[in-house]
Write a protein that holds these residues in place. Structure first.
Motif, PDB file in Angstrom:
ATOM      1  N   THR A 293      -6.804  -9.540 -38.054  1.00 36.34           N
ATOM      2  CA  THR A 293      -5.760 -10.262 -38.788  1.00 36.34           C
ATOM      3  C   THR A 293      -5.776  -9.874 -40.267  1.00 36.34           C
ATOM      4  OG1 THR A 293      -7.150 -12.171 -39.346  1.00 36.34           O
ATOM      5  CG2 THR A 293      -5.974 -12.282 -37.269  1.00 36.34           C
TER       6      THR A 293
ATOM      7  N   ARG B 101      -1.540 -10.355 -26.250  1.00 43.20           N
ATOM      8  CA  ARG B 101      -0.612 -10.604 -25.148  1.00 43.20           C
ATOM      9  C   ARG B 101       0.388  -9.460 -25.083  1.00 43.20           C
ATOM     10  NH1 ARG B 101      -4.107 -13.267 -24.012  1.00 43.20           N
ATOM     11  NH2 ARG B 101      -4.299 -15.532 -23.881  1.00 43.20           N
TER      12      ARG B 101
ATOM     13  N   ILE C  86      -7.581 -24.867 -40.856  1.00 43.05           N
ATOM     14  CA  ILE C  86      -8.019 -23.756 -40.002  1.00 43.05           C
ATOM     15  C   ILE C  86      -6.903 -23.413 -39.035  1.00 43.05           C
ATOM     16  CG2 ILE C  86      -9.780 -22.975 -38.362  1.00 43.05           C
ATOM     17  CD1 ILE C  86     -11.742 -24.931 -39.655  1.00 43.05           C
ATOM     18  N   GLU C  87      -6.295 -22.277 -39.278  1.00 43.51           N
ATOM     19  CA  GLU C  87      -5.169 -21.846 -38.449  1.00 43.51           C
ATOM     20  C   GLU C  87      -5.341 -20.366 -38.148  1.00 43.51           C
ATOM     21  OE1 GLU C  87      -1.704 -24.770 -40.294  1.00 43.51           O
ATOM     22  OE2 GLU C  87      -2.595 -23.220 -41.553  1.00 43.51           O
TER      23      GLU C  87
ATOM     24  N   TYR D  61      -7.741 -16.927 -36.377  1.00 47.93           N
ATOM     25  CA  TYR D  61      -9.084 -16.344 -36.344  1.00 47.93           C
ATOM     26  C   TYR D  61      -9.718 -16.192 -37.723  1.00 47.93           C
ATOM     27  CZ  TYR D  61      -7.867 -14.889 -31.539  1.00 47.93           C
ATOM     28  OH  TYR D  61      -7.509 -14.859 -30.222  1.00 47.93           O
ATOM     29  N   TYR D  62      -8.919 -15.856 -38.741  1.00 53.46           N
ATOM     30  CA  TYR D  62      -9.483 -15.581 -40.064  1.00 53.46           C
ATOM     31  C   TYR D  62     -10.043 -16.857 -40.680  1.00 53.46           C
ATOM     32  CZ  TYR D  62      -9.784 -13.582 -44.778  1.00 53.46           C
ATOM     33  OH  TYR D  62     -10.224 -13.148 -46.001  1.00 53.46           O
ATOM     34  N   ASP D  63      -9.215 -17.894 -40.732  1.00 57.49           N
ATOM     35  CA  ASP D  63      -9.697 -19.173 -41.267  1.00 57.49           C
ATOM     36  C   ASP D  63     -10.937 -19.642 -40.516  1.00 57.49           C
ATOM     37  OD1 ASP D  63      -7.519 -19.241 -43.014  1.00 57.49           O
ATOM     38  OD2 ASP D  63      -6.352 -20.638 -41.785  1.00 57.49           O
TER      39      ASP D  63
ATOM     40  N   LYS E  86      -3.560 -19.636 -48.368  1.00 53.99           N
ATOM     41  CA  LYS E  86      -4.076 -20.992 -48.595  1.00 53.99           C
ATOM     42  C   LYS E  86      -5.330 -20.932 -49.450  1.00 53.99           C
ATOM     43  CE  LYS E  86      -4.463 -21.928 -44.248  1.00 53.99           C
ATOM     44  NZ  LYS E  86      -4.785 -22.336 -42.862  1.00 53.99           N
TER      45      LYS E  86
ATOM     46  N   VAL F 205      -3.044 -18.521 -28.400  1.00 56.21           N
ATOM     47  CA  VAL F 205      -3.953 -17.573 -27.748  1.00 56.21           C
ATOM     48  C   VAL F 205      -5.423 -17.908 -28.010  1.00 56.21           C
ATOM     49  CG1 VAL F 205      -4.692 -15.157 -27.654  1.00 56.21           C
ATOM     50  CG2 VAL F 205      -2.264 -15.716 -27.544  1.00 56.21           C
ATOM     51  N   PRO F 206      -5.828 -18.195 -29.263  1.00 54.70           N
ATOM     52  CA  PRO F 206      -7.226 -18.609 -29.447  1.00 54.70           C
ATOM     53  C   PRO F 206      -7.608 -19.808 -28.578  1.00 54.70           C
ATOM     54  CG  PRO F 206      -6.223 -18.159 -31.581  1.00 54.70           C
ATOM     55  CD  PRO F 206      -5.134 -18.025 -30.555  1.00 54.70           C
TER      56      PRO F 206
ATOM     57  N   ARG G 169       0.495 -19.480 -33.464  1.00 56.00           N
ATOM     58  CA  ARG G 169      -0.604 -18.523 -33.619  1.00 56.00           C
ATOM     59  C   ARG G 169      -1.911 -19.051 -33.046  1.00 56.00           C
ATOM     60  NH1 ARG G 169      -1.169 -17.326 -39.573  1.00 56.00           N
ATOM     61  NH2 ARG G 169      -2.640 -15.799 -38.805  1.00 56.00           N
TER      62      ARG G 169
ATOM     63  N   GLU H   2      -6.121 -20.672 -25.699  1.00 59.07           N
ATOM     64  CA  GLU H   2      -6.166 -20.210 -24.303  1.00 59.07           C
ATOM     65  C   GLU H   2      -7.507 -19.530 -24.013  1.00 59.07           C
ATOM     66  OE1 GLU H   2      -1.432 -19.369 -23.267  1.00 59.07           O
ATOM     67  OE2 GLU H   2      -2.690 -17.739 -23.980  1.00 59.07           O
ATOM     68  N   GLU H   3      -8.022 -18.807 -24.982  1.00 56.91           N
ATOM     69  CA  GLU H   3      -9.331 -18.175 -24.768  1.00 56.91           C
ATOM     70  C   GLU H   3     -10.434 -19.220 -24.621  1.00 56.91           C
ATOM     71  OE1 GLU H   3      -8.668 -13.826 -26.887  1.00 56.91           O
ATOM     72  OE2 GLU H   3      -9.508 -15.439 -28.102  1.00 56.91           O
TER      73      GLU H   3
ATOM     74  N   ALA I 256     -10.962 -11.724 -36.398  1.00 53.24           N
ATOM     75  CA  ALA I 256     -10.682 -12.009 -37.812  1.00 53.24           C
ATOM     76  C   ALA I 256     -10.365 -10.714 -38.560  1.00 53.24           C
ATOM     77  CB  ALA I 256     -11.869 -12.732 -38.450  1.00 53.24           C
TER      78      ALA I 256
ATOM     79  N   GLY J 223       2.176 -13.505 -33.274  1.00 57.47           N
ATOM     80  CA  GLY J 223       1.261 -14.284 -32.436  1.00 57.47           C
ATOM     81  C   GLY J 223      -0.136 -14.379 -33.013  1.00 57.47           C
ATOM     82  N   SER J 224      -1.128 -14.131 -32.177  1.00 61.69           N
ATOM     83  CA  SER J 224      -2.502 -14.474 -32.562  1.00 61.69           C
ATOM     84  C   SER J 224      -3.080 -13.613 -33.671  1.00 61.69           C
ATOM     85  CB  SER J 224      -3.406 -14.431 -31.330  1.00 61.69           C
ATOM     86  OG  SER J 224      -3.272 -13.198 -30.666  1.00 61.69           O
TER      87      SER J 224
ATOM     88  N   TYR K 107      -9.231 -21.438 -50.434  1.00 65.55           N
ATOM     89  CA  TYR K 107     -10.593 -21.546 -49.917  1.00 65.55           C
ATOM     90  C   TYR K 107     -11.446 -22.054 -51.074  1.00 65.55           C
ATOM     91  CZ  TYR K 107      -9.846 -18.716 -45.626  1.00 65.55           C
ATOM     92  OH  TYR K 107      -9.455 -18.239 -44.410  1.00 65.55           O
TER      93      TYR K 107
END
Lengths: 248, 248, 248, 248, 248, 248
Positions: B86, A109, C45-46, C48-50, B229, C121-122, C118, C124-125, B83, B221-222, B231
């Protein structure tokens, strides 16, 4: 050695200096930056009317530099960019388009912060044309172009306030929406902790990219060379001549 | 010296070689190209399923190269790009996005020619996400990725036929829609007389651009760094740790 | 009897229980709900990476349940949904998509209220990909997923405040943007006097619908079964084998 | 009496005559049509380059006619329309925009048939900007503007063939995409049994409409009068002066 | 002499008078305005339900006036406009569409200010269908249609406050979103210094335009005349008969 | 027991039988299907005009069934769906919308195959409104609704040819675009090897879903209950009365 021509399409030479310095600061070691000021037209470009009258000077500057490897139109309206691409023998980069494609690779954005409110709609039209309408918002800090570096104009405070508002509304990166802001990105990026993209610097890199890839503007379809024909009156000299005569 | 890491997210080393060679052919003099092959996952990426299983190997390759200045994901699906952005401490470029922003500066209408029909829709989704849906059409030449350089597969003839069809329908530039086509752009450009953009080459230039501008992925943001956390299971080692411990 | 598999693609078993209970509360009399927790990957899951690292565990859970009639991916990011659809022998429903198609039949303007900014945007996509961009706005109440049911976290008050804001801006129905909110719709609907749609419940009904209509995922085009090929390293076991051997 | 100024922004006087005649043929009884030819610039407008150099002559013609009640830019690219609107003291109508808004009230699907293929993309950009992208397709009959009325050029046959193709693909009305086709609509409409809209005629009616409603171009936002500033060189005379001095 | 039929599709005769007066005030000298009130259906049209029941009365009024040259549907929802176009032997203009195409030629950004909030979404759907979604925002001043001219209702103050808000957000022109506001544009335009467009007046000019150009609704595709078939029950009389019998 | 009312909004009882049978074939064990034929209006619905006159009969049927749990409008134009939703005390499902949301969960690219070409544009408008414009194409097999089950009409061959064409162009699933095709999906799905979705069957499942989730149409915003007001003439009886008197 890659030769990049930067045309300031307004006639204010001090702005060309700011632009040239910003360009040189990011140019690769093998890049030569040639910054020129338009020889005719408006002292600053604010709105559709100024834009229209900046194009002949821009085209003239491009045609006068036949040996450039790429060129940059250094006004955030990407003034005359389409005409420039049909006319020049080398690729031509717009600083708005360059800033958007750059910011778009480091953020989802984007906020474009420009000078006067009257420029918001023209820039929104560009943003849409380039495909960034869903990702980029355009706002104005309400400072005239030529006041940007006037001491005491309060320009910088207004710009910073507008950036803060944009971040509040979800912007992830800032694009500076005027070539006259080319000296500010580092300082603003440090202050706000987000990427701040200046179009001039971004355009130098896109011009280096196109030159480095030896990519030329497509001559098929909308960017075909202007057909040879007669022009009359004041603008007679701009009549497209046989491109083979111009060494294309 | 700018260090650019290119990750081939499939596990076929011969393809990494083609990619690395194409990258080195366009790299600036001050750029070092490090091409690596993913250590786990599919031998080629064709469709959503392969894509998903290519991401862990891609991320691993990025995390193993902490001193890169920028990285490239060398699969035209831009596999795992969000991913990757980030996770990495440096900007990450996708070859589809890079090819589109490059082609978009030299042509108005673009044809993306990919391998298998099953990839058309995933690429259309990318093209739309990047903002090029009104300007770029995606088609397939119906060749499997690993057949691209197999003698006798007829791959090149099929690719050329598809390019010819795209030009007939108004394309002004061609984007090659697979990293495995990285050795073909010059030859095809000469044959068809239009710009032909390979994503790997385009991505090298975009990576040089971002590195040269010292722009990092926005953390607002995104693209914020993954939250720390736990895994579990097979993928335990990928758990996001405190970025300050990773030198971010 | 219709067997619906619900996969919680994060590894937090308590959340699977909330999800399973919400599913059973709305399941038809002939529906059996089997709720399973992913055996590998992130605890929540929060971003893109997760998301990327939740996909292998999700796929594993789907492949381990060959006799389901339909499955649900119970994370509002619709994590790995496209890969899941190519892999599973039964239709697969995403809770975001299910919630949107449900809300869209009882309201014209929808607000999706999710957890962390965060994720805006994911989502919104996703919303755009599903075709609801003109009708649905995404906002966040700024609560971490695992805090949703922590006493004293203030989570519910924040969620309610965000819903109130969305209604003020014209929302006609609310979609709860996290599987961890699956126990709240009735209460919130009574409080605000508008439909409140939980994705898990909505997905159960969409899964029953597809199973009841005996509709399977199309194998033509983008959802074609993964091509048989080799995978290496950690993810070797996920290599697509001949579907006829898997009973497809 | 309503005075409508029609500016042919190319310098070909014979085309101005065709345009003037078409305008007078549909003008209301109280309307006076003043058709003028641009005094400088290209003999025909085909593509971005010609467009740019047609603007100064267009603006000059508008500024020379201070007592018009409305004006029309009679080139289907709507050349310089935005600049014209900021400059003129009366509303300005573009023939492309006028044709689209007219056709859109008698048909849902529209085909715009223009001259050369190089104009397709510029017109598609206009069509999108005006909001007709979902309803109007642009095609070209591959005839140069100045060949339109050359006997033996085969122009009319090509145009008719293109119209037939457009109807086959679902067009419900035809828009003639060049001011030089202004003499053809009745004949073509009879031949094909569908509405055929000429932009010049449509623009006369839109100009009468705006004049009759006493509506002026908004001065708020993007169409604000050009700011007073200095222009230099060849284009010096076009510098915006104080509008109050110009009788605005 | 051009005969323009204006149908008020609600049954409130006093509103027809306001509408007729507004129409006559802008009609050209050769135009005769015939304003009629629907003979059946709702007293005012607010929302989808009222809209549906206003259509038969509207169609009846159109079929009763076989010798009109053009007609106007004088409700801002453009109630039944598509059905009306298939049925009438003359072009039919909607006041919402007419207002948008008019405002769009004098401003880039438009605010439509309507009566009740429940009408916002239906009007947004119209605005999108007509192609103005990127340029026009719809807001409501929260006044019922029949309160618009009630002394003491505070209607005008509410309308003015909403206009002020719209201008603050960047609107360059105002469109009055209800036929019942047809007496206000001049006053509001003077007060706010921007163009204010009333749909009734705009529609008169569009109707004059279509009649003057002798353009009829296309009969190819979606606006084809209704096929001859049987209707039963209450609405039997509306069954489409052979158009050649009706003088089409 | 869930009571689902299916209204055939045309007056052809034999079509109601086909529809009712298709509905019962997929209804859950606890679902009762009540199929009714509209008591007034057109014998088939083809185009905007027929659509408009089918609405009163549809609304009447809905108001006559106060104890239904959900209703279905069984015409693929989703005739009067918005009005129906504001009027009914239970959720109302359209067969076009239901078919699209169903097909969209098992395929990315959809072809809607309808009857007459005149219906293409109205359906394209629906498809866009529902958000499927990028994923679904509408085509027609050129068969009148009432010819669908006429022996010797060649209807089925035409439909199959159109489906084949759509698959060639990339469709991954087929939606049958007319309630009169409700008996065909299984047979066509077997023949073409892709999912074939009938709107009636899909709608039964969506109606069961909404009823099962106890979701009602939102009364906030565009679907608010019709305001109490007077209706006159033929349609007087349809005047909205106080909903509390109607047991809402």
């Amino acid at each position: 050695m890659t030769k990049i021509l930067i045309v300031n399409p307004n006639t204010t030479a001090s702005m060309t200096e700011t632009i040239g310095a910003a360009a040189r600061a990011v140019a690769a070691s093998g890049t030569e930056i040639i910054a020129v000021t338009s020889a005719m037209g408006p002292v600053s470009i604010e709105g559709y009317y100024d834009e229209a009258f900046a194009v002949p000077g821009l085209i003239q500057a491009l045609l006068n530099a036949p040996d450039a490897d790429a060129a940059i139109v250094a006004c955030f309206d990407d003034t005359g960019l389409d005409a420039a691409r049909t006319a020049a023998h080398f690729p031509v980069v717009g600083i708005c388009e360059a800033a958007l494609v750059t910011a778009g690779q480091i953020a989802k954005r984007i906020a474009v912060v420009t000078t006067l409110p009257r420029s918001i709609v023209p820039l929104e039209e560009l943003v849409r044309r380039y495909g960034y309408a869903e990702r980029a918002r355009v706002t104005a800090c309400d400072v005239a172009v030529l006041d940007l570096d006037k001491p005491g104009s309060g320009a910088e405070a207004k710009l910073e306030a507008e950036i803060a508002r944009a971040l509040d509304k979800g912007a992830e990166a800032i694009v500076l929406g005027c070539a006259g802001m080319a000296d500010l990105p580092q300082k603003l990026s440090r202050k706000f902790g987000v990427p701040v993209v200046d179009g001039v610097a971004a355009a130098v890199k896109q011009a280096e990219a196109l030159a480095g890839l030896k990519l030329a503007t497509s001559r098929r379809g909308s960017y075909a060379s202007p057909g040879v024909k007669k022009y009359t009156g004041l603008l007679e000299e701009f009549a497209p001549s046989d491109p083979s005569l111009r060494g294309a």
